[in-house]
Design an enzyme around this catalytic site. Structure first.
Site, PDB file in Angstrom:
ATOM      1  N   ASN A  88      32.111  65.336 -65.631  1.00  0.00           N
ATOM      2  CA  ASN A  88      32.756  64.742 -66.802  1.00  0.00           C
ATOM      3  C   ASN A  88      33.956  63.946 -66.316  1.00  0.00           C
ATOM      4  O   ASN A  88      34.850  64.487 -65.666  1.00  0.00           O
ATOM      5  CB  ASN A  88      33.197  65.841 -67.781  1.00  0.00           C
ATOM      6  CG  ASN A  88      32.013  66.500 -68.455  1.00  0.00           C
ATOM      7  OD1 ASN A  88      31.036  65.838 -68.777  1.00  0.00           O
ATOM      8  ND2 ASN A  88      32.088  67.804 -68.645  1.00  0.00           N
ATOM      9  N   HIS A 101      35.380  68.127 -60.476  1.00  0.00           N
ATOM     10  CA  HIS A 101      34.447  69.232 -60.288  1.00  0.00           C
ATOM     11  C   HIS A 101      33.051  68.807 -60.695  1.00  0.00           C
ATOM     12  O   HIS A 101      32.879  67.933 -61.546  1.00  0.00           O
ATOM     13  CB  HIS A 101      34.891  70.472 -61.074  1.00  0.00           C
ATOM     14  CG  HIS A 101      35.178  70.205 -62.520  1.00  0.00           C
ATOM     15  ND1 HIS A 101      36.369  69.655 -62.945  1.00  0.00           N
ATOM     16  CD2 HIS A 101      34.420  70.385 -63.628  1.00  0.00           C
ATOM     17  CE1 HIS A 101      36.344  69.533 -64.271  1.00  0.00           C
ATOM     18  NE2 HIS A 101      35.171  69.952 -64.705  1.00  0.00           N
TER      19      HIS A 101
HETATM   20  P1  AMP Z   1      35.269  69.867 -67.840  1.00  0.00           P
HETATM   21  O1  AMP Z   1      35.149  69.914 -69.333  1.00  0.00           O
HETATM   22  O2  AMP Z   1      34.230  69.029 -67.175  1.00  0.00           O
HETATM   23  O3  AMP Z   1      36.678  69.523 -67.394  1.00  0.00           O
HETATM   24  O4  AMP Z   1      34.950  71.339 -67.346  1.00  0.00           O
HETATM   25  C1  AMP Z   1      35.897  72.322 -67.161  1.00  0.00           C
HETATM   26  C2  AMP Z   1      35.133  73.622 -67.089  1.00  0.00           C
HETATM   27  O5  AMP Z   1      35.977  74.593 -66.506  1.00  0.00           O
HETATM   28  C3  AMP Z   1      34.690  74.188 -68.467  1.00  0.00           C
HETATM   29  O6  AMP Z   1      33.278  74.329 -68.477  1.00  0.00           O
HETATM   30  C4  AMP Z   1      35.414  75.531 -68.532  1.00  0.00           C
HETATM   31  O7  AMP Z   1      34.634  76.526 -69.150  1.00  0.00           O
HETATM   32  C5  AMP Z   1      35.691  75.841 -67.074  1.00  0.00           C
HETATM   33  N1  AMP Z   1      36.830  76.687 -66.797  1.00  0.00           N
HETATM   34  C6  AMP Z   1      38.092  76.553 -67.269  1.00  0.00           C
HETATM   35  N2  AMP Z   1      38.896  77.517 -66.761  1.00  0.00           N
HETATM   36  C7  AMP Z   1      38.117  78.271 -65.941  1.00  0.00           C
HETATM   37  C8  AMP Z   1      38.350  79.417 -65.123  1.00  0.00           C
HETATM   38  N3  AMP Z   1      39.555  79.988 -65.039  1.00  0.00           N
HETATM   39  N4  AMP Z   1      37.309  79.936 -64.424  1.00  0.00           N
HETATM   40  C9  AMP Z   1      36.092  79.368 -64.496  1.00  0.00           C
HETATM   41  N5  AMP Z   1      35.811  78.285 -65.242  1.00  0.00           N
HETATM   42  C10 AMP Z   1      36.804  77.744 -65.957  1.00  0.00           C
END
Ligand code: AMP
Ligand code: ZN
Length: 112
Positions: A88, A101
């Site tokens: 994203n 990521h």
């Molecule tokens: P994005 O929307 O592409 O920025 O994805 C961020 C992702 O990070 C989301 O799917 C969240 O559920 C995940 N996320 C946020 N905080 C954590 C965390 N502490 N551990 C694992 N995943 C996380």
């Protein structure tokens, strides 16, 4: 990365716990805390940068390294029958964590 106030840097530094499935000196893969598929992993590089649009040759090399590792990691973690990779980029895509990521989604027939 040391003083970075970024949640994924803190995960990479071990300051915030995560369910790690793979780690080496350049990257980390851990389970997404709010999985959107049966298998939902996040692959991050250990060097912080926010966006795909900040790409340069060093970062491209890191991403290339990550892509070389992801197939085996995905298969070893329940994605033997295929998976989807998602990045994203920015607000319109709903990016919420500004440390680049790669989402790895699979473990089932994806509904979309
Ligand atoms: P994005 O929307 O592409 O920025 O994805 C961020 C992702 O990070 C989301 O799917 C969240 O559920 C995940 N996320 C946020 N905080 C954590 C965390 N502490 N551990 C694992 N995943 C996380
Ligand atoms: Zn970061």
């Amino acid at each position: 990365m040391k003083d970075c106030n970024c949640i994924f840097c803190k995960i990479a530094d071990g300051k915030i716990p995560s369910a790690k499935v793979y780690e080496d000196d350049r990257m980390l893969v851990f389970k997404d805390i709010e999985p959107k598929a049966k298998v939902h992993l996040l692959a991050i590089g250990k060097d912080h940068f926010k966006l795909l649009s900040e790409m340069d040759s060093e970062r491209a090399e890191l991403l290339s390294y990550m892509f070389s590792k992801i197939p085996q990691i995905a298969e070893q973690n329940g994605c033997k029958n295929g998976y989807r990779l998602v990045i994203n980029q920015g607000d319109d895509a709903g990016q919420t964590v500004f440390h680049l990521h790669i989402h790895i989604l699979g473990g089932e027939q994806l509904p979309w």
